[in-house]
Scaffold this active site. Structure first.
Site, short mmCIF file in Angstrom:
data_model
loop_
_atom_site.label_atom_id
_atom_site.label_comp_id
_atom_site.label_asym_id
_atom_site.label_seq_id
_atom_site.Cartn_x
_atom_site.Cartn_y
_atom_site.Cartn_z
CB SER A 1 -16.03 -35.97 -28.11
OG SER A 1 -16.79 -37.12 -28.29
CG HIS B 1 -15.10 -39.44 -24.25
ND1 HIS B 1 -14.29 -39.60 -25.35
CD2 HIS B 1 -16.09 -38.61 -24.64
CE1 HIS B 1 -14.77 -38.91 -26.37
NE2 HIS B 1 -15.86 -38.29 -25.96
#
Length: 697
Positions: free
Chosen positions: A554, A670
């Protein structure tokens, strides 16, 4: 210049003049489920699987990791709802998981008797949807109803479905919403605060709801009364309900950006009343108290309170205009408040000092707050505690470390002596007696002292040949404190690897100031910190560039993406997971617009001037030799989006750069893994990639 570099230079110069001036040839890869983009991703993933996942060694590592993840003796962490303790459990037989519950006396035993509340695998098979469990909100005080959140692919978008916790059935005509980024929270049995996705105009440019409503049971959503509407350019609307008996309150407002908000109390007589605290402060309520955590200095009523301070005030007096505060925590040079939790009568503070936790217990009494310590933990480990509920003074406490499996304690806070006992012990996944933990500090480019942890074998030879994995994040005030390495044991340490955790600026290890030091135009400081740790590892002869890898996900993917483009000479391999990489278009990809407060706005020329310096996608240089890189992402990642990783890999390959690998899972959002089997596969894939380039090449 090497032949490879000369070839890349020719390719680069024939198709582009400068990185910033070129048209983006890979925008088509941003289309998350576009047929051509997905086909490209599938072909790339297949090649990567063939390279690293087609061997008996890979299968052995994956099986070892999966066995660890599915261990039946792992601690089932629980949440108390009246007489029941709820747990979500995944294992080999239940890959998507069981929502289950038991009573405390059974829970604390060696073999608890669990009642299944909902079988997610069975639900998915029945409905033809591979549901991923995203939590349940139970309605106090009787906890007979819950709002169940289920994602069809592991992404942030979830269906919300009302569930009866007495009959263990869905309520067909209840508070139900289809899969979207909607939000909902209970007010009482017949009312909820809801922020629904009603189409583009109901959503912000960040992709989150902007309208908060009160929805009455038995009425259509369209008739729900609007309480607040955020601006289209805000990050999202705010809606919170405090259900503490006798102190019930509802709040609405706007999240302006990731760090600023305006909040209002909903009052039946006066309507919306502003909670007049700094926009960048965070607040909570606890019975009659308002708790305020400051991100910047606050000068109020003739007093000055520094950034990182936790204040308490009487809620009603504050709302009436009084500005009298008690300082519950004030940071020092090496300390910050990590978080806090409440029981019926006590506030538990978790304080971090040079990235190592300690606990304090506070009790308001006769106008003062009594303070004392709680628990103890071994050196360089982590201790944390939280109230089990706000009806008793019971608490759970955990102690863990890089080499220490988590221990779970149950205790009861008391004014004199606090009683606690260990009730659960997580399993060991490797023999920790062979390893050691050390904390070091390095001076970054601008003179800042930066800490990092090294986990290595006790018999390590400082000859520069140790395969070393350097992990970091450095953003959004998120701290990387000690945690049990668990599956990193069989997948990395037991293979002879060294693990390093870097506590760079941008994180929260030293509070708001540590985070703010790497915001926007100062972003390069985080990357200077990380590269300084890498250089220190090399200077200590723990490793060398050929044997050193960087890994991050991320925002950490952006970090290691910049290691790839700015410091390629320091690394022998890069693992870049669910990353941001195209910082010119990040605000137009998935939820990217919500992070402008962290990185800046590339649509503003004066901000793009500094953003481009840390945009890996634009800083690829045909003249450079890059270390091997593995990009991983997920088709279902609707937060960062798979487009970043896809585009970066495609551009590098177009430039003729060698050893560029890409793997895209379909599910998991994610996290890029919807269940433990997918997680084990990904960990083994990374391990094999790293071992291939740090040891065998």
């Amino acid at each position: 210049m090497s032949d490879a570099a000369q070839t890349r230079r020719s390719t680069f110069m024939s198709s582009e003049s400068t990185p910033q001036a070129t048209e983006d040839n890979f925008i088509w890869l941003e289309e998350i489920k576009g047929e051509v983009a997905v086909d490209w991703a599938n072909q790339q993933s297949l090649q990567t699987r063939r390279e690293f996942a087609d061997s008996e060694r890979f299968e052995a590592i994956r099986d070892d990791v999966l066995e660890c993840l599915n261990s039946p003796t792992q601690i089932p962490m629980v949440v108390k709802c009246r007489e029941y303790f709820y747990n979500f459990w995944q294992d080999e037989k239940n890959p998507r998981g069981l929502l289950r519950r038991t009573r405390f006396e059974s829970y604390r035993s060696d073999s608890p008797e669990w009642e299944t509340v909902l079988d997610i695998d069975a639900l998915g098979e029945k409905e033809g949807v591979d549901w991923v469990y995203h939590g349940i909100q139970s309605l106090a005080p009787d906890y007979a109803r819950g709002l169940l959140h289920l994602s069809p692919d592991g992404g942030d978008a979830s269906a919300i479905r009302e569930f009866d916790l007495t009959t263990l059935r869905f309520i067909e005509d209840g508070f139900n919403l289809p899969s979207a980024k909607s939000r909902m929270t209970w007010i009482d049995r017949d009312r909820v605060l809801v922020a629904p996705d009603l189409g583009p105009e109901s959503m912000t440019t960040s992709g989150y709801p902007r309208i908060a409503k009160i929805w009455q049971r038995g009425t259509p959503l369209e008739s729900a009364e609007t309480q607040f509407t955020a601006e289209k350019t805000d990050m999202s609307v705010i809606m919170v309900h405090d259900d503490s008996p006798g102190f019930e309150r509802s709040f609405v407002g706007r999240t302006i950006d990731f760090y600023r908000r305006e909040v209002y109390l909903l009052d039946a007589q006066q309507g919306r009343i502003p909670v007049e605290i700094p926009q960048d402060a965070r607040f909570g309520t606890w019975k009659q108290w308002l708790l305020i955590f400051l991100s910047s200095e606050w000068n109020v009523a003739g007093e000055s309170y520094p950034s990182g301070t936790l204040l308490a005030a009487d809620f009603n007096a504050f709302m009436a205009g009084e500005r009298q505060f008690t300082t519950l925590f004030e940071p020092q040079a090496t300390t910050t408040l990590s978080n806090y939790s409440m029981t019926r009568d006590y506030l538990i503070l978790s304080i971090m000092d040079d990235v190592v936790n300690r606990l304090e217990v506070l009790k308001p009494q006769a106008g003062n707050w009594r303070r004392r310590g709680l628990g103890d933990a071994p050196e360089l480990s982590k201790i944390s505690a939280s109230g089990i509920d706000e009806e008793t003074n019971e608490f759970f406490m955990t102690v863990t470390g890089f080499l220490q499996p988590t221990s779970l304690y149950y205790g009861v806070l008391d004014d004199d002596v606090t009683h606690s006992e260990i009730i659960k012990q997580a399993p060991s996944h490797f023999d920790a007696s062979h390893y050691q933990v050390a904390q070091h500090f390095v001076t970054s480019d601008d003179g800042t002292r930066v800490p990092y942890f090294v986990i290595s074998g006790k018999d390590i030879e400082l000859d520069g040949s140790n395969p070393t994995l350097l992990y970091g994040y450095g953003g959004f005030q998120i701290s990387l404190d000690p945690y049990y390495l668990g599956v990193a044991g069989p997948s990395w340490l037991e293979r002879g690897g060294v693990m390093v955790i870097a506590n760079i600026r941008g994180g929260g290890e030293y509070g708001p100031r540590w985070h703010q030091a790497a915001l926007k135009e100062h972003r390069l400081r985080a990357y200077e910190d990380f590269s300084s740790v890498a250089k220190d590892l090399i200077a200590r002869n723990i490793t060398s560039p050929a044997h050193l890898a960087a890994q991050g996900g991320s925002n950490g993917g952006l970090l290691v993406g910049n290691m790839l483009t700015l410091y390629p000479e320091l690394f022998g391999a890069i693992v870049c997971e669910v990353p941001l990489l195209d910082m010119q278009r990040y605000t137009q990809i998935s939820a990217g617009a919500s992070w402008i407060a962290e990185y800046g706005d590339p649509q503003k020329p004066q901000e793009w001037e500094y953003i481009q310096k840390f945009s890996p996608y634009h800083n690829l240089d045909a003249l450079k030799i890059y270390p091997p890189v593995l990009f991983t992402t997920a088709t279902s990642d609707d937060r960062v989006g798979p487009g970043h990783a896809r585009k970066m890999a495609a551009k590098m390959q177009q430039l003729g750069i060698e050893n560029v690998y890409f793997y895209e899972n379909t599910e998991g959002g994610h996290s890029a893994a919807a269940d433990k089997a997918q997680g084990a596969f990904k960990r083994a894939l990374v391990s094999e990639f790293l071992w291939n380039y740090l040891v065998e090449k």
